[in-house]
Design an enzyme around this catalytic site. Structure first.
Site, short mmCIF file in Angstrom:
data_model
loop_
_atom_site.label_atom_id
_atom_site.label_comp_id
_atom_site.label_asym_id
_atom_site.label_seq_id
_atom_site.Cartn_x
_atom_site.Cartn_y
_atom_site.Cartn_z
N LYS A 193 0.84 -1.25 0.03
CA LYS A 193 -0.08 -0.07 -0.07
C LYS A 193 0.81 1.30 0.04
CE LYS A 193 -1.94 2.73 2.63
NZ LYS A 193 -1.82 3.91 2.07
N CYS A 302 13.99 9.89 6.79
CA CYS A 302 13.73 9.90 8.02
C CYS A 302 15.02 9.63 8.68
CB CYS A 302 13.02 8.26 8.03
SG CYS A 302 13.78 7.02 7.00
N GLU A 399 9.93 15.70 15.63
CA GLU A 399 10.68 15.56 14.32
C GLU A 399 9.90 16.61 13.46
OE1 GLU A 399 11.44 11.86 11.46
OE2 GLU A 399 9.62 11.84 12.32
P1 ADP Z 1 4.10 9.82 6.47
O1 ADP Z 1 3.60 9.08 5.12
O2 ADP Z 1 3.42 11.24 6.91
O3 ADP Z 1 5.25 9.16 7.09
P2 ADP Z 1 2.48 8.12 8.03
O4 ADP Z 1 3.22 7.32 8.89
O5 ADP Z 1 1.05 8.25 8.63
O6 ADP Z 1 2.75 9.37 7.32
O7 ADP Z 1 2.11 7.03 6.76
C1 ADP Z 1 2.91 6.06 6.26
C2 ADP Z 1 1.96 5.29 5.64
O8 ADP Z 1 1.12 4.57 6.44
C3 ADP Z 1 1.09 5.52 4.48
O9 ADP Z 1 0.89 4.89 3.45
C4 ADP Z 1 -0.39 5.80 5.28
O10 ADP Z 1 -1.39 5.66 4.22
C5 ADP Z 1 -0.31 4.67 5.99
N1 ADP Z 1 -1.28 4.43 7.07
C6 ADP Z 1 -1.68 5.53 7.69
N2 ADP Z 1 -2.26 5.03 8.65
C7 ADP Z 1 -2.34 3.69 8.80
C8 ADP Z 1 -2.88 2.86 9.73
N3 ADP Z 1 -3.47 3.15 10.85
N4 ADP Z 1 -2.50 1.64 9.56
C9 ADP Z 1 -1.72 1.10 8.64
N5 ADP Z 1 -1.39 2.11 7.68
C10 ADP Z 1 -1.49 3.64 7.84
#
Ligand code: ADP
Length: 495
Positions: A193, A302, A399
């Site tokens: 995903k 990161c 961060e």
């Molecule tokens: P960023 O991309 O800003 O680092 P996130 O850590 O929120 O932010 O997102 C990383 C990935 O995790 C994205 O693909 C996002 O859609 C997905 N994501 C967000 N919330 C969830 C969740 N509760 N469970 C699994 N995947 C998630």
């Protein structure tokens, strides 16, 4: 200079109706919800992607289970051959993928070409090389025999099964390649995903993987928001999650995985990475180091440096030289090859940075350079230098994931070590000095999964990467990833 011309293949891809990639082909979602993908350089909508449903998740995991049954039984040499062909195809489609990546993320086109595509192909070939080298051990059991019988034992490394890869928006192409390479090399299948902000390159790469000979089901791609990731983690057909993203989402992912009958999880999260300059480093070398550590891809890495510690005697000239250098950067469109500094990746992120600047001002941190966001439709943020008032300043602890370097002076090495380690995170750190003996003595004292000396941010597929403390669990790259994508089976024989 002006923007490069988009390739006809890029225009044609953007004009398509985008679906999901399930069982070797692009299929429509079973629902009707879509999400717009916007170009952060100008706010224009590039495409709409499907927001996958639970029914799509079921279909993708079912496909991955079928894919696993055949892919895990294919020979290691056959698996490597497919991945080598995919690496060749990435290079053959370098410009197309790089343009799509820049459009969706705002990354400078040069970085998209060099890192997102060329480096990704290097990583893929490195992983592919492991496919034929994964082995167990033979073991002589340790206990004495009871009545003359004998024992022999060995271990097998078996692919863990169906992996869910969850990818963030900062290096959408390369991180997706790390995930699919780790899974496919070890004989696992994978459902990826991508981030809802940057899903386009992976949809194209899935097609290239089929062209490379990857069988249906070994790789599936589901687009959509966070709920799609959550549903994939909680699916009973999922065996492992490999997540890269923010700390709060990573903790939610880890909890969901543990709650789903101990689904394995590796988490590569963020941090608040420390960068330390000993007093012997020349100012111009330190400025180069700060730009490498803190401003590459606008700090949206990161492993980027966020906390900068400089000896008090060197601070003022360094901040002045850094501000001058940042002021000379050519800001503009990421599709213009002469641009040196582009937008950040999306509006929510730009807004988060604006809020952090407001917090810094409210707390009395000194903004030495930058500190503003653009007011146009593009997601521009000034490269920013902040001098913290104390260790408690928000900008030294939270961060930013942006083009922001926050400084604090130190007086001696004991204090420096204390400051560097006083963080709940530990992804990376760097130490800059010409004194090798001093560096060798400090290296074991610094708490980080990766410690660079006189460099920062460069990742190599042969060198394990991952966080300690709240920066994650598990390691990517090297041979270390094999432990996380396989189960160890022990076999013991009496004779
Ligand atoms: P960023 O991309 O800003 O680092 P996130 O850590 O929120 O932010 O997102 C990383 C990935 O995790 C994205 O693909 C996002 O859609 C997905 N994501 C967000 N919330 C969830 C969740 N509760 N469970 C699994 N995947 C998630």
């Amino acid at each position: 200079m002006s923007d490069i011309a988009l390739l006809p293949s890029v225009r044609a891809f953007l004009a398509r109706e985008h679906g999901l990639f399930i069982h070797g082909q692009t299929v429509p979602s079973q629902g009707s919800a879509t999400i717009p993908v916007r170009n952060p350089a100008d706010g224009q909508t590039l495409a709409h992607i499907a927001d996958a449903t639970q029914a799509d998740v079921d279909q993708a995991v079912t496909s991955a289970r079928q894919g696993f049954a055949s892919w895990s039984r294919s020979s290691p040499a056959a698996r490597a051959a497919v991945l080598f062909r995919l690496a060749d195809l990435l290079e053959a489609h370098r410009e197309e993928l790089a343009q799509l990546e820049t459009l969706q993320s705002g990354k400078l086109i040069g970085i998209s070409r060099a890192f997102e595509v060329e480096q990704a192909a290097h990583f893929l070939r490195y992983y592919a090389g492991w496919a034929t080298k994964i082995t167990g051990q033979t073991i002589t059991p340790s206990l004495p025999s009871f009545a003359g019988e004998r024992y022999s034992a060995y271990t097998l490394r078996e692919p863990i099964g169906v992996v869910v890869g969850i990818v963030p928006w900062n290096f959408a192409t390369m991180i997706a390649i790390w995930k699919l390479a780790s899974a496919l090399t070890t004989g696992c299948s994978i459902v990826i995903k991508p981030s809802e902000f940057t899903p386009l390159t992976l949809l194209r790469i899935a097609e290239l993987a089929s062209e490379a000979g990857l069988p249906a089901g070994a790789l599936n791609v589901l687009t959509g928001a966070g709920h799609v990731g959550k549903a994939l983690i909680e699916h009973p057909g999922t065996d492992k999650v490999s997540f890269t993203g923010s700390v709060p989402t990573g903790i939610a992912v880890g909890q969901a995985a543990m709650g789903a009958k101990l689904t394995r999880a590796t988490l590569e999260l963020g941090g608040k990475n420390a960068v330390a300059f000993l007093p012997d480093v020349a100012t111009d070398k330190a400025v180069d180091g700060i730009i490498e550590a803190g401003f590459l891809h606008s700090g949206q890495i990161c492993a980027a440096g966020e906390r900068f510690y400089v000896h008090r005697s060197r601070l003022d000239p360094l901040l002045e030289a850094l501000s001058q250098r940042l002021g000379q950067l050519k800001v503009g469109s990421p599709l213009d090859e002469t641009t040196q500094f582009g937008p950040v990746a999306n509006k929510p992120h730009q807004q988060k940075l604006a809020e952090l600047f407001a917090t810094a001002r409210a707390e009395g941190s000194q903004i030495i350079h930058g500190g503003r966001i653009g007011d146009g439709p593009g997601c521009f943020v000034e490269p920013t230098v902040i001098l913290a008032k104390s260790v408690n300043d928000t900008l030294l602890n939270q961060e930013t994931f942006g083009p922001v370097a926050t400084f604090l002076p130190y007086d001696d090495e004991d204090q420096l070590l204390h400051l560097m380690n006083a963080s709940p995170y530990g992804l990376s750190a760097s130490l800059w000095t010409n004194d090798l003996g001093k560096a060798m003595r400090l290296i074991p004292e610094i708490q980080a999964g990766t410690l660079w000396v006189n460099m920062h941010t460069l990742l190599d597929p042969a060198v394990p990467f991952g966080g300690i403390k709240a920066s994650g669990i598990g390691r990517e790259f090297g041979s270390a990833f094999i432990d996380d994508f396989t189960e160890l089976k022990s076999v013991m024989i009496r004779y």
